[in-house]
Design a protein around this motif. Structure first.
Motif, PDB file in Angstrom:
ATOM      1  N   TYR A  17      30.473 -94.678  27.821  1.00  0.00           N
ATOM      2  CA  TYR A  17      30.633 -93.458  26.544  1.00  0.00           C
ATOM      3  C   TYR A  17      29.314 -93.106  26.069  1.00  0.00           C
ATOM      4  N   TYR A  18      28.335 -93.441  26.495  1.00  0.00           N
ATOM      5  CA  TYR A  18      26.934 -93.136  26.177  1.00  0.00           C
ATOM      6  C   TYR A  18      26.776 -93.312  24.652  1.00  0.00           C
ATOM      7  N   LEU A  19      27.516 -94.532  24.158  1.00  0.00           N
ATOM      8  CA  LEU A  19      27.375 -94.824  22.639  1.00  0.00           C
ATOM      9  C   LEU A  19      26.604 -96.100  22.490  1.00  0.00           C
ATOM     10  N   LYS A  20      25.732 -96.350  21.729  1.00  0.00           N
ATOM     11  CA  LYS A  20      24.925 -97.353  21.408  1.00  0.00           C
ATOM     12  C   LYS A  20      24.567 -97.358  19.795  1.00  0.00           C
ATOM     13  N   THR A  21      24.445 -98.584  19.333  1.00  0.00           N
ATOM     14  CA  THR A  21      23.905 -98.636  17.922  1.00  0.00           C
ATOM     15  C   THR A  21      22.292 -98.568  17.908  1.00  0.00           C
ATOM     16  N   ASP A  22      21.955 -97.913  16.885  1.00  0.00           N
ATOM     17  CA  ASP A  22      20.565 -97.788  16.954  1.00  0.00           C
ATOM     18  C   ASP A  22      19.730 -98.961  16.838  1.00  0.00           C
ATOM     19  N   CYS A  23      20.279-100.097  16.279  1.00  0.00           N
ATOM     20  CA  CYS A  23      19.331-101.174  16.786  1.00  0.00           C
ATOM     21  C   CYS A  23      19.412-101.613  18.121  1.00  0.00           C
ATOM     22  N   GLU A  24      20.062-101.551  19.147  1.00  0.00           N
ATOM     23  CA  GLU A  24      20.096-102.095  20.333  1.00  0.00           C
ATOM     24  C   GLU A  24      19.687-100.808  21.135  1.00  0.00           C
ATOM     25  N   LYS A  25      19.254 -99.688  20.789  1.00  0.00           N
ATOM     26  CA  LYS A  25      18.547 -98.786  21.721  1.00  0.00           C
ATOM     27  C   LYS A  25      17.137 -99.119  21.893  1.00  0.00           C
ATOM     28  N   SER A  26      16.463 -98.730  23.159  1.00  0.00           N
ATOM     29  CA  SER A  26      15.263 -99.119  23.381  1.00  0.00           C
ATOM     30  C   SER A  26      14.169 -97.924  22.668  1.00  0.00           C
ATOM     31  N   ARG A  27      12.935 -97.765  22.873  1.00  0.00           N
ATOM     32  CA  ARG A  27      12.066 -97.004  22.035  1.00  0.00           C
ATOM     33  C   ARG A  27      12.243 -95.730  22.766  1.00  0.00           C
ATOM     34  N   TRP A  28      12.562 -95.757  24.241  1.00  0.00           N
ATOM     35  CA  TRP A  28      12.602 -94.709  24.767  1.00  0.00           C
ATOM     36  C   TRP A  28      13.775 -93.888  24.551  1.00  0.00           C
ATOM     37  N   GLU A  29      14.920 -94.626  24.313  1.00  0.00           N
ATOM     38  CA  GLU A  29      16.243 -93.977  23.868  1.00  0.00           C
ATOM     39  C   GLU A  29      16.155 -93.208  22.690  1.00  0.00           C
ATOM     40  N   ARG A  30      15.421 -93.931  21.960  1.00  0.00           N
ATOM     41  CA  ARG A  30      15.171 -93.495  20.433  1.00  0.00           C
ATOM     42  C   ARG A  30      14.460 -92.248  20.345  1.00  0.00           C
ATOM     43  N   PHE A  31      13.327 -92.290  21.268  1.00  0.00           N
ATOM     44  CA  PHE A  31      12.466 -91.023  21.503  1.00  0.00           C
ATOM     45  C   PHE A  31      13.321 -89.772  21.950  1.00  0.00           C
ATOM     46  N   CYS A  32      14.344 -89.978  22.920  1.00  0.00           N
ATOM     47  CA  CYS A  32      15.036 -88.987  23.366  1.00  0.00           C
ATOM     48  C   CYS A  32      16.066 -88.537  22.501  1.00  0.00           C
ATOM     49  N   ASP A  33      16.647 -89.369  21.620  1.00  0.00           N
ATOM     50  CA  ASP A  33      17.500 -88.789  20.608  1.00  0.00           C
ATOM     51  C   ASP A  33      16.751 -88.022  19.594  1.00  0.00           C
ATOM     52  N   ALA A  34      15.470 -88.315  19.170  1.00  0.00           N
ATOM     53  CA  ALA A  34      14.654 -87.402  18.205  1.00  0.00           C
ATOM     54  C   ALA A  34      14.607 -86.160  18.942  1.00  0.00           C
ATOM     55  N   CYS A  35      14.229 -86.064  20.209  1.00  0.00           N
ATOM     56  CA  CYS A  35      13.932 -84.793  21.024  1.00  0.00           C
ATOM     57  C   CYS A  35      15.282 -83.985  21.016  1.00  0.00           C
ATOM     58  N   ALA A  36      16.514 -84.605  21.215  1.00  0.00           N
ATOM     59  CA  ALA A  36      17.563 -84.053  21.162  1.00  0.00           C
ATOM     60  C   ALA A  36      17.950 -83.451  19.909  1.00  0.00           C
ATOM     61  N   SER A  37      17.606 -84.263  18.890  1.00  0.00           N
ATOM     62  CA  SER A  37      17.976 -83.622  17.502  1.00  0.00           C
ATOM     63  C   SER A  37      17.198 -82.286  17.145  1.00  0.00           C
ATOM     64  N   VAL A  38      15.775 -82.501  17.613  1.00  0.00           N
ATOM     65  CA  VAL A  38      14.998 -81.386  17.257  1.00  0.00           C
ATOM     66  C   VAL A  38      15.321 -80.191  18.001  1.00  0.00           C
ATOM     67  N   VAL A  39      15.784 -80.186  19.289  1.00  0.00           N
ATOM     68  CA  VAL A  39      16.306 -79.214  19.965  1.00  0.00           C
ATOM     69  C   VAL A  39      17.481 -78.622  19.594  1.00  0.00           C
ATOM     70  N   LYS A  40      18.355 -79.420  18.758  1.00  0.00           N
ATOM     71  CA  LYS A  40      19.622 -78.935  18.295  1.00  0.00           C
ATOM     72  C   LYS A  40      19.155 -78.252  17.054  1.00  0.00           C
ATOM     73  N   TRP A  41      18.313 -78.672  16.218  1.00  0.00           N
ATOM     74  CA  TRP A  41      18.142 -77.964  15.180  1.00  0.00           C
ATOM     75  C   TRP A  41      17.227 -76.684  15.598  1.00  0.00           C
ATOM     76  N   CYS A  42      16.583 -76.503  16.369  1.00  0.00           N
ATOM     77  CA  CYS A  42      15.791 -75.461  16.888  1.00  0.00           C
ATOM     78  C   CYS A  42      16.918 -74.393  17.107  1.00  0.00           C
ATOM     79  N   ARG A  43      17.783 -74.922  17.976  1.00  0.00           N
ATOM     80  CA  ARG A  43      18.963 -74.064  18.540  1.00  0.00           C
ATOM     81  C   ARG A  43      19.882 -73.231  17.304  1.00  0.00           C
ATOM     82  N   GLU A  44      20.041 -74.135  16.175  1.00  0.00           N
ATOM     83  CA  GLU A  44      20.600 -73.493  14.916  1.00  0.00           C
ATOM     84  C   GLU A  44      19.575 -72.602  14.142  1.00  0.00           C
TER      85      GLU A  44
END
Length: 184
Positions: A106-133
């Motif tokens: 389901y591609y769901l994971k709590t933030d505390c269990e995510k690796s640094r790379w996963e948190r970086f990718c999530d941050a990039c995805a949120s930046v892209v979403k903000w730019c689209r909006e």
């Protein structure tokens, strides 16, 4: 972490507590035996203690039954605790395994269990979403910035370019302002 590990100290104290209770019963039983021995040495002509001796014998038998019950309880509780620890460990292993299967599916994971790379990718995805909006705001800022750069770089000899640049700046700012007012 297994659930039992959280209460290990209390569970480990249980055999000692049962042993303390058993020792108290054994001490009580030995005191009853001493009382019975002393009461048998009393002359029956002075005082008849047959009822008391009978009561002490009954109480001694009751205490013997309590000791046997406590030993049985102690053995059963130790077996129970070992079964509980084993089952809890197995359940913890299954939960741990299924948790990662769930994350993968389901591609769901709590933030505390995510690796640094996963948190970086999530941050990039949120930046892209903000730019689209907010793409219109970004384009407006770029146009205004470019107009300001052009305004500062051109010479005063070309007044028509200065007025055009000022018009672009005012037009983009007013357009953004009016759009915000009309949409909200």
């Amino acid at each position: 972490m297994a659930t039992i590990a959280l209460y290990a100290n209390r569970i480990n104290q249980m055999p000692g507590l049962i042993s303390d209770i058993k020792n108290s019963v054994v001490d009580y039983k030995s005191e009853l035996f001493a009382l019975k021995t002393k009461s048998l040495s009393i002359n029956k002509s002075v005082c008849n203690l047959d009822n008391i001796i009978s009561s002490i014998q009954t109480s001694s038998q009751t205490q013997e039954n309590k000791i046997i019950s406590l030993e049985t309880f102690s053995n059963n509780s130790e077996e129970f605790m070992s079964d509980v620890v084993r089952i809890d460990g197995e359940a913890a292993a299954v939960i741990y395994e299924r948790k990662y299967d769930f994350y993968e599916e389901y591609y769901l994971k709590t933030d505390c269990e995510k690796s640094r790379w996963e948190r970086f990718c999530d941050a990039c995805a949120s930046v892209v979403k903000w730019c689209r909006e907010h793409w219109k705001l970004i384009v407006t800022i770029i146009i205004a910035f470019a107009a300001i750069v052009v305004l500062t770089c051109i010479s005063i000899d070309a007044p028509i370019l200065v007025f055009m640049t000022k018009g672009v700046i005012l037009g983009t700012l007013m357009g953004e302002f009016l759009e915000e007012r009309l949409l909200h």
